[in-house]
Design a protein around this motif. Structure first.
Motif, PDB file in Angstrom:
ATOM      1  N   ILE A 253       1.241  -1.315   0.471  1.00  0.00           N
ATOM      2  CA  ILE A 253       0.140   0.202   0.185  1.00  0.00           C
ATOM      3  C   ILE A 253       0.490   1.735   0.159  1.00  0.00           C
ATOM      4  O   ILE A 253       2.260   0.996   0.394  1.00  0.00           O
ATOM      5  N   ASN A 254       0.353   2.246  -0.211  1.00  0.00           N
ATOM      6  CA  ASN A 254       1.148   3.522  -0.451  1.00  0.00           C
ATOM      7  C   ASN A 254       0.735   4.542   0.741  1.00  0.00           C
ATOM      8  O   ASN A 254      -0.423   4.197   1.036  1.00  0.00           O
ATOM      9  N   GLN A 255       2.019   4.654   0.919  1.00  0.00           N
ATOM     10  CA  GLN A 255       1.908   6.042   2.153  1.00  0.00           C
ATOM     11  C   GLN A 255       2.344   7.195   2.267  1.00  0.00           C
ATOM     12  O   GLN A 255       2.677   7.965   1.524  1.00  0.00           O
ATOM     13  N   ILE A 256       1.037   8.319   2.488  1.00  0.00           N
ATOM     14  CA  ILE A 256       1.431   9.083   2.394  1.00  0.00           C
ATOM     15  C   ILE A 256       2.418  10.517   3.412  1.00  0.00           C
ATOM     16  O   ILE A 256       1.099  10.720   4.238  1.00  0.00           O
ATOM     17  N   ASN A 257       3.345  11.040   3.473  1.00  0.00           N
ATOM     18  CA  ASN A 257       3.697  11.444   4.614  1.00  0.00           C
ATOM     19  C   ASN A 257       3.457  12.909   4.457  1.00  0.00           C
ATOM     20  O   ASN A 257       2.645  13.211   3.598  1.00  0.00           O
ATOM     21  N   ASP A 258       3.567  13.290   5.724  1.00  0.00           N
ATOM     22  CA  ASP A 258       3.402  15.101   5.925  1.00  0.00           C
ATOM     23  C   ASP A 258       3.778  15.675   4.656  1.00  0.00           C
ATOM     24  O   ASP A 258       2.795  16.927   4.428  1.00  0.00           O
ATOM     25  N   ASP A 259       4.564  15.419   4.086  1.00  0.00           N
ATOM     26  CA  ASP A 259       5.388  16.069   3.695  1.00  0.00           C
ATOM     27  C   ASP A 259       4.834  16.609   1.697  1.00  0.00           C
ATOM     28  O   ASP A 259       5.458  16.942   0.901  1.00  0.00           O
ATOM     29  N   GLY A 260       3.797  15.636   1.999  1.00  0.00           N
ATOM     30  CA  GLY A 260       3.384  15.308   0.079  1.00  0.00           C
ATOM     31  C   GLY A 260       4.283  13.742  -0.646  1.00  0.00           C
ATOM     32  O   GLY A 260       3.392  13.680  -1.130  1.00  0.00           O
ATOM     33  N   SER A 261       4.813  13.470   0.018  1.00  0.00           N
ATOM     34  CA  SER A 261       6.373  12.364  -1.154  1.00  0.00           C
ATOM     35  C   SER A 261       5.484  11.256   0.286  1.00  0.00           C
ATOM     36  O   SER A 261       4.249  10.928   0.774  1.00  0.00           O
ATOM     37  N   GLN A 262       5.688   9.799  -1.038  1.00  0.00           N
ATOM     38  CA  GLN A 262       4.873   8.919  -0.880  1.00  0.00           C
ATOM     39  C   GLN A 262       6.091   7.968  -0.943  1.00  0.00           C
ATOM     40  O   GLN A 262       7.010   7.785  -1.674  1.00  0.00           O
ATOM     41  N   ASN A 263       6.115   6.524  -0.114  1.00  0.00           N
ATOM     42  CA  ASN A 263       6.500   5.782   0.009  1.00  0.00           C
ATOM     43  C   ASN A 263       5.289   4.589   0.432  1.00  0.00           C
ATOM     44  O   ASN A 263       4.520   4.486   0.546  1.00  0.00           O
ATOM     45  N   GLU A 264       5.950   2.873  -0.779  1.00  0.00           N
ATOM     46  CA  GLU A 264       5.233   2.094  -0.791  1.00  0.00           C
ATOM     47  C   GLU A 264       5.877   1.080   0.517  1.00  0.00           C
ATOM     48  O   GLU A 264       6.962   0.629   0.849  1.00  0.00           O
ATOM     49  N   ILE A 265       5.403   0.296   1.721  1.00  0.00           N
ATOM     50  CA  ILE A 265       4.933  -0.257   2.592  1.00  0.00           C
ATOM     51  C   ILE A 265       4.105  -1.139   2.398  1.00  0.00           C
ATOM     52  O   ILE A 265       3.193  -1.929   1.982  1.00  0.00           O
ATOM     53  N   GLY A 266       4.896  -2.775   2.970  1.00  0.00           N
ATOM     54  CA  GLY A 266       4.354  -3.916   2.714  1.00  0.00           C
ATOM     55  C   GLY A 266       3.727  -4.356   3.815  1.00  0.00           C
ATOM     56  O   GLY A 266       4.767  -4.535   5.103  1.00  0.00           O
ATOM     57  N   ILE A 267       2.253  -4.960   4.078  1.00  0.00           N
ATOM     58  CA  ILE A 267       1.929  -6.080   5.132  1.00  0.00           C
ATOM     59  C   ILE A 267       1.332  -6.606   5.208  1.00  0.00           C
ATOM     60  O   ILE A 267       0.678  -7.385   4.458  1.00  0.00           O
ATOM     61  N   ILE A 286     -14.955   2.301  17.975  1.00  0.00           N
ATOM     62  CA  ILE A 286     -13.742   1.236  17.643  1.00  0.00           C
ATOM     63  C   ILE A 286     -12.993   2.664  16.682  1.00  0.00           C
ATOM     64  O   ILE A 286     -13.690   3.161  16.220  1.00  0.00           O
ATOM     65  N   TYR A 287     -11.720   2.837  17.556  1.00  0.00           N
ATOM     66  CA  TYR A 287     -10.516   3.191  17.646  1.00  0.00           C
ATOM     67  C   TYR A 287      -9.517   2.320  17.278  1.00  0.00           C
ATOM     68  O   TYR A 287      -9.341   2.148  18.436  1.00  0.00           O
ATOM     69  N   ILE A 288      -8.571   2.900  16.407  1.00  0.00           N
ATOM     70  CA  ILE A 288      -6.977   2.266  16.486  1.00  0.00           C
ATOM     71  C   ILE A 288      -6.094   3.265  17.245  1.00  0.00           C
ATOM     72  O   ILE A 288      -6.759   4.591  17.569  1.00  0.00           O
ATOM     73  N   TYR A 289      -5.448   3.015  18.161  1.00  0.00           N
ATOM     74  CA  TYR A 289      -4.526   3.154  19.231  1.00  0.00           C
ATOM     75  C   TYR A 289      -2.871   3.238  18.771  1.00  0.00           C
ATOM     76  O   TYR A 289      -3.083   1.363  19.160  1.00  0.00           O
ATOM     77  N   THR A 290      -2.321   3.670  17.726  1.00  0.00           N
ATOM     78  CA  THR A 290      -1.151   3.136  17.444  1.00  0.00           C
ATOM     79  C   THR A 290       0.360   3.931  18.102  1.00  0.00           C
ATOM     80  O   THR A 290      -0.033   5.054  18.262  1.00  0.00           O
ATOM     81  N   ALA A 291       1.380   3.691  18.612  1.00  0.00           N
ATOM     82  CA  ALA A 291       2.345   4.266  18.327  1.00  0.00           C
ATOM     83  C   ALA A 291       3.245   4.733  16.805  1.00  0.00           C
ATOM     84  O   ALA A 291       4.240   5.134  17.316  1.00  0.00           O
ATOM     85  N   SER A 292       2.893   4.437  15.861  1.00  0.00           N
ATOM     86  CA  SER A 292       3.262   4.442  15.167  1.00  0.00           C
ATOM     87  C   SER A 292       2.900   6.582  14.638  1.00  0.00           C
ATOM     88  O   SER A 292       1.972   6.797  15.433  1.00  0.00           O
ATOM     89  N   SER A 293       2.791   6.870  13.622  1.00  0.00           N
ATOM     90  CA  SER A 293       3.471   8.181  12.635  1.00  0.00           C
ATOM     91  C   SER A 293       1.610   7.862  12.155  1.00  0.00           C
ATOM     92  O   SER A 293       1.041   6.955  11.813  1.00  0.00           O
ATOM     93  N   GLN A 294       0.594   9.126  11.859  1.00  0.00           N
ATOM     94  CA  GLN A 294      -1.024   9.137  11.945  1.00  0.00           C
ATOM     95  C   GLN A 294      -0.939   8.717  10.426  1.00  0.00           C
ATOM     96  O   GLN A 294      -1.762   8.100   9.471  1.00  0.00           O
TER      97      GLN A 294
END
Length: 410
Positions: A253-267, A286-294
């Motif tokens: 899946i594609n992750q859109i970062n805060d600065d507008g750049s994109q990177n692909e992550i595999g899950i 239901i809410y997701i509560y993660t220690a990862s980035s938004q």
């Protein structure tokens, strides 16, 4: 949770270190004063599950019963009691029954039934009402009928066909794995991780001040405001596993970062995740509560719930309390107008909800096991919990997490 926790509490100081895979671990120089010492820790007796204790009677009723049987002589006769798993049958546990005259025993049994028939009938009615509620929920959601097990408060693992060969069936903390079948090695690993998280949370973790919590407070929206129960779900190793480059991922899946750049992550997505979210949303907000980035969390949630039908919102790393050692703690008190008696949180690491142990459910961590069934069976426990007036008390009574602190794991 994004961090794997290995903890040993020492007499002077606990320190933290980084381990391969960018996961944090923490250890100490001395284990002698912790509950992890197998030489000095007593093994506690597990408390019976709430609502499943043997029937007891008041002293007046007991006295009446004893006086009515003074003339009946029965060797080693014990008071018959209700079966733990059935409210409609009486099971006798008299060791001397074989040596006694059948007529005397039968007469005593009949008198007992007459005297306490109202107690038996009352409990039968309670069970009947519980079963009706479950049947009504199944009508609302037919998919729940496909799940073979019952909620943990009513479940008897010995009667589940899948667990006939379960060597752990009598273990006092067997209920911490929701799947009725599990390998002993995996079970013990989960137990150790859970115990270490509990020890750290209870003996080392200090909560932030009320002033700090007020500064961090946030208000959350609900898809369906009428739902009273709330649940927070961890992301990594609970619902998904984020793969490193060497791993073969199920999904890209594609992750859109805060600065507008994109990177692909595999899950990898845990089995039954979509089904779990869909069914759970009928009973909880239901809410997701993660220690990862938004941005990372949003990319995954957009894949799991593209229509935004089940998940009401995401809490990320900025909503966690960071310790001086770099651990991110999920403190539920930062959510405005949240009733903790109507709230649960699921995470594979206990320290994540270490400030609200009573609300927490530790789930077996997951990476890529396609045969995993934890979410399928956890769903039933959560559906059963949703019917209770106080979810926190229900959770404490059934999971008995604090008793695990002083338990000696083999």
């Amino acid at each position: 949770m994004d961090q794997l926790l290995n903890f040993r509490s020492g007499s002077k100081l606990s320190y933290f270190r980084s381990s391969p895979g960018s996961k944090l671990s923490f250890q100490s120089e001395d284990d002698r004063e912790t509950a992890l010492s197998s030489d000095v820790t007593p093994k506690p007796k597990p408390k019976p599950l709430q609502g499943m204790t043997p029937t007891t009677f008041s002293p007046e009723v007991e006295e009446t019963y004893k006086s009515s049987h003074k003339r009946v002589s029965v060797t080693k006769a014990r008071t018959p009691k209700l079966s733990r798993f059935s409210t409609q049958k009486i099971i006798t546990v008299n060791e001397g029954d074989r040596d006694e005259e059948p007529e005397l025993i039968e007469k005593e049994f009949q008198q007992y039934q007459i005297q306490y028939s109202h107690v038996i009938n009352d409990q039968a009615k309670i069970m009947e009402e519980q079963m009706k509620k479950i049947e009504e929920k199944i009508k609302v959601s037919p998919k729940l009928n496909k799940i073979k097990s019952k909620p943990i408060s009513m479940r008897n693992f010995k009667k589940i066909g899948e667990s006939k060969s379960d060597k752990l069936i009598d273990h006092p903390f067997r209920h911490l794995i929701f799947n009725p079948t599990i390998e002993e090695e995996i079970f013990n690993k989960h137990l150790r991780i859970t115990q270490r998280g509990l020890i750290y949370s209870k003996r080392c973790l200090k909560g932030p001040s009320d002033q700090f919590i007020e500064k961090k407070k946030i208000s959350l929206q609900k898809i369906n405001p009428s739902k009273l129960n709330t649940i927070f779900l961890d992301l990594d190793e609970t619902l998904v596993h984020s793969c490193i480059q060497k791993e073969n991922s199920q999904i890209k899946i594609n992750q859109i970062n805060d600065d507008g750049s994109q990177n692909e992550i595999g899950i990898n997505v845990r089995p039954y995740t979509q089904y779990f979210l869909q069914e759970l949303s009928q009973f909880y907000t239901i809410y997701i509560y993660t220690a990862s980035s938004q941005s990372y969390a949003s990319a995954i949630i957009n894949y799991l719930d593209p229509q935004k039908q089940f998940i009401s919102g995401i809490l990320n790393r900025t909503n966690c309390m960071e310790t001086k050692n770099g651990f991110f703690i999920k403190d539920l008190r930062i959510v405005a107008d949240l009733d903790l008696n109507k709230t649960l949180i699921v995470d594979n690491l206990v320290h994540s909800f270490g400030l609200q142990i009573e609300n927490g459910i530790p789930i077996l961590e997951w990476n890529d096991n396609i045969d995993d069934l934890e979410l399928k069976y956890l769903l039933e426990y959560l559906v059963d919990a949703s019917e209770q007036p106080n979810l926190k008390e229900f959770n404490v009574a059934h999971l008995q997490l604090e008793q695990l602190i002083d338990y000696t794991i083999k």
